[in-house]
Design a protein around this motif. Structure first.
Motif, PDB file in Angstrom:
ATOM      1  N   GLN A 164      46.383  33.875  21.511  1.00 53.39           N
ATOM      2  CA  GLN A 164      46.641  33.755  22.153  1.00 53.39           C
ATOM      3  C   GLN A 164      47.106  32.661  21.851  1.00 53.39           C
ATOM      4  N   LEU A 165      48.131  31.936  22.773  1.00 55.04           N
ATOM      5  CA  LEU A 165      48.754  31.441  22.026  1.00 55.04           C
ATOM      6  C   LEU A 165      48.122  29.258  22.536  1.00 55.04           C
ATOM      7  N   GLY A 166      48.583  28.279  22.266  1.00 56.46           N
ATOM      8  CA  GLY A 166      47.849  27.168  22.667  1.00 56.46           C
ATOM      9  C   GLY A 166      49.168  25.899  22.356  1.00 56.46           C
ATOM     10  N   LEU A 167      48.746  24.832  22.601  1.00 60.19           N
ATOM     11  CA  LEU A 167      49.507  23.568  22.629  1.00 60.19           C
ATOM     12  C   LEU A 167      49.960  23.501  21.300  1.00 60.19           C
ATOM     13  N   ALA A 168      49.286  23.850  20.464  1.00 59.83           N
ATOM     14  CA  ALA A 168      49.966  23.383  19.344  1.00 59.83           C
ATOM     15  C   ALA A 168      51.146  24.671  18.668  1.00 59.83           C
ATOM     16  N   ASP A 169      50.925  25.468  20.083  1.00 60.26           N
ATOM     17  CA  ASP A 169      52.604  26.481  19.891  1.00 60.26           C
ATOM     18  C   ASP A 169      53.764  26.230  20.521  1.00 60.26           C
ATOM     19  N   ARG A 170      53.629  25.248  20.782  1.00 61.36           N
ATOM     20  CA  ARG A 170      54.455  25.210  22.114  1.00 61.36           C
ATOM     21  C   ARG A 170      56.065  25.001  22.026  1.00 61.36           C
ATOM     22  N   ASP A 171      56.044  23.811  20.961  1.00 58.42           N
ATOM     23  CA  ASP A 171      57.496  24.078  20.242  1.00 58.42           C
ATOM     24  C   ASP A 171      58.109  24.892  19.871  1.00 58.42           C
ATOM     25  N   ALA A 172      57.261  26.050  19.286  1.00 58.40           N
ATOM     26  CA  ALA A 172      57.566  27.172  19.009  1.00 58.40           C
ATOM     27  C   ALA A 172      58.149  28.716  20.368  1.00 58.40           C
ATOM     28  N   TYR A 173      57.220  28.241  20.822  1.00 55.48           N
ATOM     29  CA  TYR A 173      56.955  28.979  21.368  1.00 55.48           C
ATOM     30  C   TYR A 173      58.546  28.873  22.745  1.00 55.48           C
ATOM     31  N   PHE A 174      58.809  27.544  23.011  1.00 58.22           N
ATOM     32  CA  PHE A 174      59.182  27.292  24.411  1.00 58.22           C
ATOM     33  C   PHE A 174      61.150  27.297  22.978  1.00 58.22           C
ATOM     34  N   GLN A 175      61.102  27.775  21.877  1.00 62.85           N
ATOM     35  CA  GLN A 175      62.405  27.518  20.776  1.00 62.85           C
ATOM     36  C   GLN A 175      62.758  29.286  21.024  1.00 62.85           C
ATOM     37  N   LEU A 176      61.526  30.148  20.762  1.00 62.23           N
ATOM     38  CA  LEU A 176      62.148  31.580  21.415  1.00 62.23           C
ATOM     39  C   LEU A 176      61.914  31.893  22.881  1.00 62.23           C
ATOM     40  N   ARG A 177      61.421  31.512  23.213  1.00 65.37           N
ATOM     41  CA  ARG A 177      62.146  31.444  25.519  1.00 65.37           C
ATOM     42  C   ARG A 177      63.779  31.363  24.839  1.00 65.37           C
ATOM     43  N   LEU A 178      63.570  30.075  24.617  1.00 67.49           N
ATOM     44  CA  LEU A 178      64.493  29.709  24.976  1.00 67.49           C
ATOM     45  C   LEU A 178      65.983  30.731  24.876  1.00 67.49           C
ATOM     46  N   ARG A 179      65.608  31.405  23.129  1.00 68.67           N
ATOM     47  CA  ARG A 179      65.867  32.272  22.594  1.00 68.67           C
ATOM     48  C   ARG A 179      66.551  33.779  23.679  1.00 68.67           C
ATOM     49  N   GLY A 180      65.584  33.665  24.073  1.00 65.75           N
ATOM     50  CA  GLY A 180      65.633  35.504  24.815  1.00 65.75           C
ATOM     51  C   GLY A 180      66.484  34.252  26.435  1.00 65.75           C
ATOM     52  N   LEU A 181      66.616  33.083  26.588  1.00 70.43           N
ATOM     53  CA  LEU A 181      66.622  33.343  27.654  1.00 70.43           C
ATOM     54  C   LEU A 181      68.530  33.155  28.026  1.00 70.43           C
ATOM     55  N   LYS A 182      68.427  32.904  26.220  1.00 68.27           N
ATOM     56  CA  LYS A 182      69.870  32.551  26.465  1.00 68.27           C
ATOM     57  C   LYS A 182      71.545  33.816  26.459  1.00 68.27           C
ATOM     58  N   THR A 183      70.261  35.222  25.331  1.00 64.12           N
ATOM     59  CA  THR A 183      70.682  36.157  25.108  1.00 64.12           C
ATOM     60  C   THR A 183      70.861  36.959  25.404  1.00 64.12           C
ATOM     61  N   HIS A 184      70.054  36.944  26.351  1.00 63.14           N
ATOM     62  CA  HIS A 184      69.291  38.563  27.715  1.00 63.14           C
ATOM     63  C   HIS A 184      69.365  37.415  28.978  1.00 63.14           C
ATOM     64  N   PRO A 185      70.560  37.186  29.327  1.00 56.42           N
ATOM     65  CA  PRO A 185      70.147  35.700  30.657  1.00 56.42           C
ATOM     66  C   PRO A 185      69.598  36.795  32.066  1.00 56.42           C
ATOM     67  N   ASP A 186      70.552  37.946  32.200  1.00 51.78           N
ATOM     68  CA  ASP A 186      69.873  39.356  32.807  1.00 51.78           C
ATOM     69  C   ASP A 186      68.436  40.105  32.877  1.00 51.78           C
ATOM     70  N   SER A 187      67.542  39.249  32.558  1.00 55.99           N
ATOM     71  CA  SER A 187      66.148  39.529  32.274  1.00 55.99           C
ATOM     72  C   SER A 187      65.454  39.404  32.248  1.00 55.99           C
ATOM     73  N   PHE A 188      66.043  37.086  32.937  1.00 55.11           N
ATOM     74  CA  PHE A 188      64.752  36.221  32.615  1.00 55.11           C
ATOM     75  C   PHE A 188      65.125  35.809  34.410  1.00 55.11           C
ATOM     76  N   GLY A 189      64.049  35.382  35.225  1.00 55.59           N
ATOM     77  CA  GLY A 189      64.391  34.733  36.640  1.00 55.59           C
ATOM     78  C   GLY A 189      64.810  32.930  35.763  1.00 55.59           C
ATOM     79  N   GLN A 190      64.363  32.615  35.366  1.00 50.06           N
ATOM     80  CA  GLN A 190      64.731  31.106  35.020  1.00 50.06           C
ATOM     81  C   GLN A 190      66.063  31.388  33.957  1.00 50.06           C
ATOM     82  N   SER A 191      66.714  29.993  34.251  1.00 51.83           N
ATOM     83  CA  SER A 191      68.299  29.963  33.344  1.00 51.83           C
ATOM     84  C   SER A 191      67.138  29.393  31.908  1.00 51.83           C
ATOM     85  N   TYR A 192      68.701  29.604  30.868  1.00 45.82           N
ATOM     86  CA  TYR A 192      68.895  27.955  29.983  1.00 45.82           C
ATOM     87  C   TYR A 192      68.633  27.440  29.741  1.00 45.82           C
TER      88      TYR A 192
END
Length: 176
Positions: free
Chosen positions: A10-38
């Motif tokens: 389970q991720l916590g606040l200390a993981d915020r930046d690492a989580y966000f950077q990985l999420r951004l990668r997903g949003l950028k490379t697979h825009p057709d797979s996520f409701g939120q845009s990059y």
């Protein structure tokens, strides 16, 4: 890499930046797979996930999980569960934000994340069903979800619009 080396937690606040950077990668490379845009994610910033990362609602069914290939290694996969807050719909939660970095593909990371998510969901009091949306075109993801007992119950036509293209999404559910 053998599947036993995948660490899901389970991720916590200390993981915020690492989580966000990985999420951004997903949003950028697979825009057709996520409701939120990059662009939306960037505008809202990493703190948009703080309420979930704080972990105070994990027992009620709101949490984010991360996977890495070793205890000191970077995150290579993420997924979340968000429980419906309305009284008549609290028996349901949504699987959200599933993403595995390409360099970790084919190693069982997605399977490890879902195994942990389903186990945790099963321990949440009053939670009876988990649902998700998966792009109709995303056969690999749909096959993975079906292997966990998710079943398609509908299709949302034009669920996402990316630029001028529309993408349908299969609605899937699994009872706990």
């Amino acid at each position: 890499m053998n599947h036993n080396t995948i660490i899901v937690r389970q991720l916590g606040l200390a993981d915020r930046d690492a989580y966000f950077q990985l999420r951004l990668r997903g949003l950028k490379t697979h825009p057709d797979s996520f409701g939120q845009s990059y662009e939306e994610a960037l505008a809202q910033g990493a703190s948009q996930h703080d309420a979930t990362l704080q972990g105070s609602r994990a027992a009620q069914g709101d949490f984010l999980l991360g996977a890495s290939l070793a205890s000191d290694a970077p995150l290579v996969g993420v997924v979340g569960l968000l429980r419906n807050g309305r009284d008549k719909e609290r028996h349901k939660a949504a699987v959200v934000g599933m993403y595995v970095a390409p360099e970790a593909g084919g190693r069982g990371v997605g399977r490890a994340l879902l195994t942990d998510l389903v186990a945790r969901a099963g321990r949440v009091s009053g939670l009876l069903q988990i649902q998700l949306l998966v792009g109709t075109h995303n056969h690999a993801a749909r096959n993975l979800y079906e292997s966990f007992g998710f079943r398609k119950y509908g299709c949302e036509i034009g669920a996402l619009k990316v630029g001028d293209a529309f993408y349908d999404a299969d609605l899937m559910a699994r009872f706990l």
